[in-house]
Design a protein around this motif. Sequence first.
Motif, PDB file in Angstrom:
ATOM      1  N   ALA A 171      60.047  27.066  72.837  1.00  0.00           N
ATOM      2  CA  ALA A 171      59.414  26.468  74.010  1.00  0.00           C
ATOM      3  C   ALA A 171      60.385  26.499  75.187  1.00  0.00           C
ATOM      4  CB  ALA A 171      59.018  25.034  73.684  1.00  0.00           C
ATOM      5  N   PRO A 172      60.005  26.837  76.406  1.00  0.00           N
ATOM      6  CA  PRO A 172      58.659  27.316  76.667  1.00  0.00           C
ATOM      7  C   PRO A 172      58.536  28.799  76.301  1.00  0.00           C
ATOM      8  CG  PRO A 172      59.938  27.312  78.682  1.00  0.00           C
ATOM      9  CD  PRO A 172      60.854  26.820  77.595  1.00  0.00           C
ATOM     10  N   ARG A 173      57.364  29.143  75.798  1.00  0.00           N
ATOM     11  CA  ARG A 173      57.116  30.531  75.408  1.00  0.00           C
ATOM     12  C   ARG A 173      57.338  31.458  76.608  1.00  0.00           C
ATOM     13  NH1 ARG A 173      51.340  30.709  76.168  1.00  0.00           N
ATOM     14  NH2 ARG A 173      51.106  29.413  74.339  1.00  0.00           N
ATOM     15  N   GLN A 174      57.892  32.635  76.338  1.00  0.00           N
ATOM     16  CA  GLN A 174      58.182  33.551  77.437  1.00  0.00           C
ATOM     17  C   GLN A 174      57.956  35.005  77.029  1.00  0.00           C
ATOM     18  OE1 GLN A 174      62.264  33.628  78.873  1.00  0.00           O
ATOM     19  NE2 GLN A 174      61.473  32.999  80.884  1.00  0.00           N
ATOM     20  N   LEU A 175      57.411  35.772  77.972  1.00  0.00           N
ATOM     21  CA  LEU A 175      57.210  37.197  77.694  1.00  0.00           C
ATOM     22  C   LEU A 175      58.569  37.840  77.434  1.00  0.00           C
ATOM     23  CD1 LEU A 175      55.229  39.620  77.636  1.00  0.00           C
ATOM     24  CD2 LEU A 175      55.752  39.962  80.054  1.00  0.00           C
ATOM     25  N   VAL A 331      50.065  36.099  58.667  1.00  0.00           N
ATOM     26  CA  VAL A 331      49.933  35.213  59.821  1.00  0.00           C
ATOM     27  C   VAL A 331      48.485  34.759  59.966  1.00  0.00           C
ATOM     28  CG1 VAL A 331      50.304  35.043  62.302  1.00  0.00           C
ATOM     29  CG2 VAL A 331      51.884  36.365  60.893  1.00  0.00           C
ATOM     30  N   ARG A 332      47.556  35.700  59.754  1.00  0.00           N
ATOM     31  CA  ARG A 332      46.134  35.359  59.868  1.00  0.00           C
ATOM     32  C   ARG A 332      45.726  34.324  58.827  1.00  0.00           C
ATOM     33  NH1 ARG A 332      43.928  40.686  60.792  1.00  0.00           N
ATOM     34  NH2 ARG A 332      44.173  41.115  63.000  1.00  0.00           N
ATOM     35  N   GLU A 333      46.300  34.458  57.629  1.00  0.00           N
ATOM     36  CA  GLU A 333      45.890  33.570  56.523  1.00  0.00           C
ATOM     37  C   GLU A 333      46.638  32.249  56.539  1.00  0.00           C
ATOM     38  OE1 GLU A 333      46.767  35.754  53.011  1.00  0.00           O
ATOM     39  OE2 GLU A 333      44.984  37.027  53.171  1.00  0.00           O
ATOM     40  N   MET A 334      47.703  32.197  57.311  1.00  0.00           N
ATOM     41  CA  MET A 334      48.637  31.086  57.223  1.00  0.00           C
ATOM     42  C   MET A 334      47.992  29.717  57.361  1.00  0.00           C
ATOM     43  SD  MET A 334      51.910  30.599  59.653  1.00  0.00           S
ATOM     44  CE  MET A 334      50.808  30.575  61.050  1.00  0.00           C
ATOM     45  N   GLU A 335      47.014  29.616  58.274  1.00  0.00           N
ATOM     46  CA  GLU A 335      46.420  28.291  58.515  1.00  0.00           C
ATOM     47  C   GLU A 335      45.612  27.803  57.312  1.00  0.00           C
ATOM     48  OE1 GLU A 335      45.255  27.633  62.956  1.00  0.00           O
ATOM     49  OE2 GLU A 335      45.184  29.775  62.494  1.00  0.00           O
ATOM     50  N   THR A 357      66.285  39.309  63.259  1.00  0.00           N
ATOM     51  CA  THR A 357      65.288  38.714  64.142  1.00  0.00           C
ATOM     52  C   THR A 357      63.910  38.874  63.495  1.00  0.00           C
ATOM     53  OG1 THR A 357      66.636  39.299  66.035  1.00  0.00           O
ATOM     54  CG2 THR A 357      64.319  38.878  66.471  1.00  0.00           C
ATOM     55  N   VAL A 358      63.040  37.861  63.674  1.00  0.00           N
ATOM     56  CA  VAL A 358      61.707  37.939  63.078  1.00  0.00           C
ATOM     57  C   VAL A 358      60.637  37.980  64.161  1.00  0.00           C
ATOM     58  CG1 VAL A 358      60.024  36.783  61.610  1.00  0.00           C
ATOM     59  CG2 VAL A 358      62.440  36.686  61.038  1.00  0.00           C
ATOM     60  N   ILE A 359      59.753  38.953  64.058  1.00  0.00           N
ATOM     61  CA  ILE A 359      58.575  39.004  64.936  1.00  0.00           C
ATOM     62  C   ILE A 359      57.342  38.840  64.054  1.00  0.00           C
ATOM     63  CG2 ILE A 359      57.248  40.377  66.585  1.00  0.00           C
ATOM     64  CD1 ILE A 359      59.745  41.912  67.297  1.00  0.00           C
ATOM     65  N   ALA A 360      56.492  37.858  64.362  1.00  0.00           N
ATOM     66  CA  ALA A 360      55.260  37.673  63.591  1.00  0.00           C
ATOM     67  C   ALA A 360      54.130  38.389  64.315  1.00  0.00           C
ATOM     68  CB  ALA A 360      54.948  36.189  63.457  1.00  0.00           C
ATOM     69  N   GLU A 361      53.362  39.184  63.562  1.00  0.00           N
ATOM     70  CA  GLU A 361      52.226  39.897  64.157  1.00  0.00           C
ATOM     71  C   GLU A 361      50.949  39.154  63.847  1.00  0.00           C
ATOM     72  OE1 GLU A 361      52.551  43.778  62.265  1.00  0.00           O
ATOM     73  OE2 GLU A 361      53.390  44.549  64.130  1.00  0.00           O
ATOM     74  N   CYS A 368      48.669  28.360  65.437  1.00  0.00           N
ATOM     75  CA  CYS A 368      49.375  29.390  64.678  1.00  0.00           C
ATOM     76  C   CYS A 368      50.752  29.644  65.306  1.00  0.00           C
ATOM     77  CB  CYS A 368      48.497  30.631  64.703  1.00  0.00           C
ATOM     78  SG  CYS A 368      49.201  32.040  63.924  1.00  0.00           S
ATOM     79  N   GLU A 369      50.773  29.732  66.604  1.00  0.00           N
ATOM     80  CA  GLU A 369      52.038  29.962  67.313  1.00  0.00           C
ATOM     81  C   GLU A 369      53.032  28.833  67.014  1.00  0.00           C
ATOM     82  OE1 GLU A 369      52.424  28.996  71.533  1.00  0.00           O
ATOM     83  OE2 GLU A 369      53.022  31.083  71.838  1.00  0.00           O
ATOM     84  N   GLU A 370      52.532  27.603  67.039  1.00  0.00           N
ATOM     85  CA  GLU A 370      53.407  26.451  66.805  1.00  0.00           C
ATOM     86  C   GLU A 370      53.973  26.465  65.387  1.00  0.00           C
ATOM     87  OE1 GLU A 370      50.985  23.697  69.985  1.00  0.00           O
ATOM     88  OE2 GLU A 370      50.813  23.255  67.827  1.00  0.00           O
ATOM     89  N   MET A 371      53.078  26.787  64.438  1.00  0.00           N
ATOM     90  CA  MET A 371      53.545  26.847  63.046  1.00  0.00           C
ATOM     91  C   MET A 371      54.642  27.903  62.879  1.00  0.00           C
ATOM     92  SD  MET A 371      49.932  26.610  61.032  1.00  0.00           S
ATOM     93  CE  MET A 371      50.356  26.241  59.359  1.00  0.00           C
ATOM     94  N   LEU A 372      54.436  29.051  63.511  1.00  0.00           N
ATOM     95  CA  LEU A 372      55.409  30.142  63.383  1.00  0.00           C
ATOM     96  C   LEU A 372      56.757  29.747  63.971  1.00  0.00           C
ATOM     97  CD1 LEU A 372      53.093  33.145  64.276  1.00  0.00           C
ATOM     98  CD2 LEU A 372      54.184  32.755  62.067  1.00  0.00           C
ATOM     99  N   ALA A 373      56.706  29.068  65.116  1.00  0.00           N
ATOM    100  CA  ALA A 373      57.948  28.635  65.759  1.00  0.00           C
ATOM    101  C   ALA A 373      58.667  27.642  64.846  1.00  0.00           C
ATOM    102  CB  ALA A 373      57.636  28.014  67.113  1.00  0.00           C
ATOM    103  N   GLU A 374      57.890  26.740  64.249  1.00  0.00           N
ATOM    104  CA  GLU A 374      58.455  25.740  63.356  1.00  0.00           C
ATOM    105  C   GLU A 374      59.124  26.381  62.136  1.00  0.00           C
ATOM    106  OE1 GLU A 374      55.823  22.563  61.583  1.00  0.00           O
ATOM    107  OE2 GLU A 374      55.687  22.233  63.759  1.00  0.00           O
TER     108      GLU A 374
END
Length: 403
Positions: A171-175, A331-335, A357-361, A368-374
Amino acid sequence: MYRQTIIAGTEIFREGEKGQTAYIVEDGRVEITSERNGQRVVLAELGAGEIFGEMALIDDEVRSAGATAAEETRVVVIDRDQILNRLEQTEPVIVLLIKILLARFRKTQKELLNQDTDSVSREAVKQAAAATLSQQYESAFEGLKKEQDLKRALAENELVPYFMPIYRLSAPRQLAGFEALVRWIHPERGFVSPAEFVDMAEQSGLIRRIDMTVLDQSWHLLQEVRRLQAGLADQPLFLSVNLSGRHFADDAVIGTVADFLSRTGCPPENLELELTESILINDPDGALRILRELKGLGVLIALDDFGTGFSSLSYLHRFPIDVLKIDQVFVREMEQSAQSHKIIGAIAQLARSLDLTVIAEGVENQHCEEMLAELGCHYGQGFFYGKPRPAGELTELLKGRAA
Ligand code: CMP
Ligand code: MG
């Protein structure tokens, strides 16, 4: 495979009879003969290492000539089914060319030897050949035509990169950068899905040129975006491009990437090359050598679709990888799925301890974004941040934001 010893003077097979075996001469001498105006003509004398009987073996027609052992001869026998297996696994265009070549050779030989084809009805032979060839024509040439169309498309700049934004999740998310994805905008057919042409491009080797075209074109956009972003982003945006396994067939990719870097002045640390594990499995030693050279240029190496396939931990140890891209299925199934959630957590943890480094697709919503950051994922990409867009749309969008 079996061996035979043939006594001098023995006829191995006769012209015009059916036969389904070929022979490799180990030692000795074989005469290939044919009838011409009632006379026996020697067409060839074969010795060690030479092969005969291959014509009927391939096309299942009659023997085009006779074969006789001129002295005691040892041969290795090859059966038709051994070759059929191999032919079935061969590119249909090549099979077709071999069969055409054979049919033409047979016809020419008959004409040269003034042979009458009374015994075998000429028409029947022709028809049989045409029937077997026509089905193959269709599928074989369909592929060739498509390949030509793709080549033309490449020359006419119909293959263009679309850009998938990648965001830093903290946070804050950035391009943070873009993944370039190839799209084919066909003048008549419109948007052609990569699913329709990527396999063919891989098979024909055209994928190498496509990947590099995408890289070049993407760089132009990145420069434009960087200009617009000046002052908005903390760090320069990075570009991630997909490299096909075909690049790993030889060393050419090293020169191509080095040339790109020096030609464009793109800082190597802002260029990420995405590859899939198939490269690491098929030829691990070759891949290691080429990856080390690429790393030596200063670029980043990302392992795409991580979590599917084998995802062996030994890759991470053995190959110079900087980035893991977690496949979108997790990532799609994560929730919904505690299991996918745990897998992502485990990959992120592993990555942290290995300094990757990890990039989630496949990020689809804010939760979902919040969970990934966590869970410790550094970056995310997916429809939540927008669909892949062409360069023009992206710059318009950023201009709007910058204004
Ligand atoms: P096939 O037709 O199966 O049986 C006869 C073989 O003779 C043929 O395969 C070739 O291997 C060989 N043959 C036919 N024509 C020639 C030629 N002109 N020169 C050398 N070898 C030949
Ligand atoms: Mg990718």
